[in-house]
Structures are given as C-alpha cells and as structure tokens.
Write a protein that holds these residues in place. Structure first.
Motif, PDB file in Angstrom:
ATOM      1  N   SER A  42      -5.786   7.433  -5.043  1.00  0.00           N
ATOM      2  CA  SER A  42      -4.753   6.490  -5.477  1.00  0.00           C
ATOM      3  C   SER A  42      -3.425   7.186  -5.716  1.00  0.00           C
ATOM      4  O   SER A  42      -2.360   6.689  -5.328  1.00  0.00           O
ATOM      5  CB  SER A  42      -5.209   5.776  -6.754  1.00  0.00           C
ATOM      6  N   ALA A  58      -0.065   6.463  -3.462  1.00  0.00           N
ATOM      7  CA  ALA A  58       0.482   5.434  -4.362  1.00  0.00           C
ATOM      8  C   ALA A  58       1.747   4.766  -3.821  1.00  0.00           C
ATOM      9  O   ALA A  58       1.968   3.572  -4.028  1.00  0.00           O
ATOM     10  CB  ALA A  58       0.754   6.036  -5.734  1.00  0.00           C
ATOM     11  N   ASN A  59       2.589   5.517  -3.122  1.00  0.00           N
ATOM     12  CA  ASN A  59       3.873   4.980  -2.659  1.00  0.00           C
ATOM     13  C   ASN A  59       3.828   4.452  -1.225  1.00  0.00           C
ATOM     14  O   ASN A  59       4.868   4.099  -0.663  1.00  0.00           O
ATOM     15  CB  ASN A  59       4.957   6.063  -2.778  1.00  0.00           C
ATOM     16  N   TYR A  92      -2.907  -6.361   0.054  1.00  0.00           N
ATOM     17  CA  TYR A  92      -2.633  -5.007  -0.429  1.00  0.00           C
ATOM     18  C   TYR A  92      -1.553  -5.005  -1.505  1.00  0.00           C
ATOM     19  O   TYR A  92      -0.491  -5.595  -1.339  1.00  0.00           O
ATOM     20  CB  TYR A  92      -2.199  -4.135   0.749  1.00  0.00           C
ATOM     21  N   SER A 134      -1.683  -1.860  -3.901  1.00  0.00           N
ATOM     22  CA  SER A 134      -1.653  -0.396  -3.912  1.00  0.00           C
ATOM     23  C   SER A 134      -2.993   0.075  -3.368  1.00  0.00           C
ATOM     24  O   SER A 134      -3.905  -0.753  -3.172  1.00  0.00           O
ATOM     25  CB  SER A 134      -1.414   0.128  -5.331  1.00  0.00           C
TER      26      SER A 134
END
Length: 272
Positions: free
Chosen positions: A150, A154-155, A184, A186
């Motif tokens: 994650s 994350a970005n 979606y 994250s």
C-alpha cells in the motif's frame, strides 16, 4: 599403519558440520525465547532439532573416522544413507506437486491473477485446512506484505496501478479480483459495487488492512504460486546437495572399510 586419506576427509567434513550446527542450534534457542511473531516461533523447533541432529551425527562421523571407532562410523553411514533417501524422495515430490499452476495473464495489466483450482490437489488441501491457513495468514499479516504494498503504490492512479508488476501474493491477497469490478480508491481501498461475478472472493474482500483478501481463494493461490517457485529452487539445490551427500557417503564407506582393516590388523598383531 599410516592414517588413511578417506578418514581424514570424513573427519574434516564432520568437523565443519559440527561448527555449522552450533549457530543453527543457538539460533533456534534464541528464537524460542525471543520470537515475537507466530512465524518466528514456528521456526524455533525445526532449527533446534536440525542443530541437535547435525551435532550428534557430525560427532559420530568425526570420532568414528579419527578414532577408528567402527560402530560410530557405521551409525554415521546409516544416518547418511537415510538422509540420501529422504532428500531424493523430497526432491521428486517437490517437482511432482509443483508441476501445475500458473498465473493468468490479464490484458492491459502488468500483474497476473491466480486461481486455486489451477494448483495440485495436495497443495490445495494444505491451504484449505483452516488451521494451516490461519497460521499462514498470520505470517503474511505479520510480514506486512500488504502494508508495504500500500505504501509503495499509494500515489498511483488507476492506470498506473494496473501497469504495476505485482508479486503473486500482492496480487492475490492485497487487492480484489478484477472480475469483481470494484472502484479503485487506493491500492488497498476499493469501493464495493454491485457485481454479477460468481467469484466468491468478491464478498470476502474488506478494506480493513487485517482482512483485505487474506480469506480469498486468490490469496491462497498467490501463496501457492510463491511456494511453487521457492520449492523449485529448493529442489534444484537439493540435487546439488544430493550429489555432495553421495560423495561424502562414498568416502565414509572407504573410511569404514579402513577402520575394519586396521582393527583386524591390530587384533592379529596382538595375537602374534
């Protein structure tokens, strides 16, 4: 009578094995007292058993070869023979149970998806056992495989995420199946939507970091794909190890024969 080369070789090899057994045994004892996770504690008993066995067998080979104690060398050769049989059988078994199963390539995706039914029945039974899977799941959570996953992605936008080359465990355990059609947010946060998919993993998915898809069939399949890869590597190493064992066993047989000859010679000399 001069000391035989084969006895020297067996003595040197077993002295090195004895030295190797010390850190293995120490590591097992340390884990038994300081292991914090279920995975660490799971390793302590095998390490202690392995360390003790290596120590006992190496001492038997060392004393038997260097001090010409035939019965100790006979015990050493018996154990070596059994070890050769076990390693050979395990190597064959590892190749047999890992000859099935592979990830499904998805169009436009950098990762694959995994189905439990693609793998061998024996492996499926192991992970479908609730007790076994709870231990495996605990290890995966403790290892933070999805937490690191994650953080790393994350970005990512959805397009970027779809292009990532995820590992089998990341694909199977840390995200829902593509067939579910979730939205979606994250890498580990997806909005559930109404789906016509018959995939049972869709209902098993939760955004909770301790749940995610750890109860999914895809997670079990991803774990098996990772295990399959590791077992194949171990099987190749075992082949090399097996050749080494056969050589050592052959040298040990020569040392045993030398012991019997030397003992017979000494007995005959005493009678004269």
């Amino acid at each position: 009578m001069s000391f035989r080369i084969s006895n020297n070789l067996v003595g040197i090899l077993n002295f090195l094995t004895f030295l190797l057994s010390i850190p293995i045994l120490a590591g097992g004892i340390w884990l038994s007292h300081n292991g914090k996770t279920e995975c660490e504690k799971f390793l302590d008993t095998p390490l202690i058993i392995l360390g003790v066995c290596l120590m006992v067998v190496s001492l038997a080979g060392l004393v038997g070869a260097c001090c010409r104690v035939s019965w100790l060398l006979w015990f050493y050769l018996l154990v070596m023979f059994l070890l050769i049989i076990v390693v050979f059988c395990f190597t064959i078994f590892a190749f047999v149970v890992t000859n099935k199963g592979a990830g499904e390539v998805l169009s436009g995706k950098g990762y694959k998806e995994y189905k439990l039914g693609d793998y061998s029945d024996w492996l499926q039974k192991r992970v479908n056992n609730t007790k076994n899977w709870n231990k495996i799941k605990s290890c995966l959570i403790d290892a933070k495989v999805c937490s690191s996953f994650s953080d790393k992605y994350a970005n990512d936008t959805l397009t970027e995420f779809y292009s990532e080359n995820l590992s089998a465990i990341q694909s199977g355990c840390c995200k829902p199946s593509d067939s579910c059609g979730f939205t979606y947010v994250s890498p580990t946060d997806w909005t559930k939507t109404t789906t016509n998919s018959t995939n049972p993993d869709c209902s098993a998915w939760e955004n909770d970091t301790n749940v995610l898809c750890f109860n999914c069939q895809s997670c079990k399949a991803g774990f098996l794909d990772n295990l399959k890869s590791d077992w194949k590597k171990v099987a190749i190493v075992n082949i090399v190890f097996l050749i080494f064992l056969v050589i050592v066993y052959s040298v040990g047989c020569c040392a045993f024969r030398n012991n019997r000859k030397d003992n017979a010679y000494s007995s005959g000399w005493k009678h004269t």
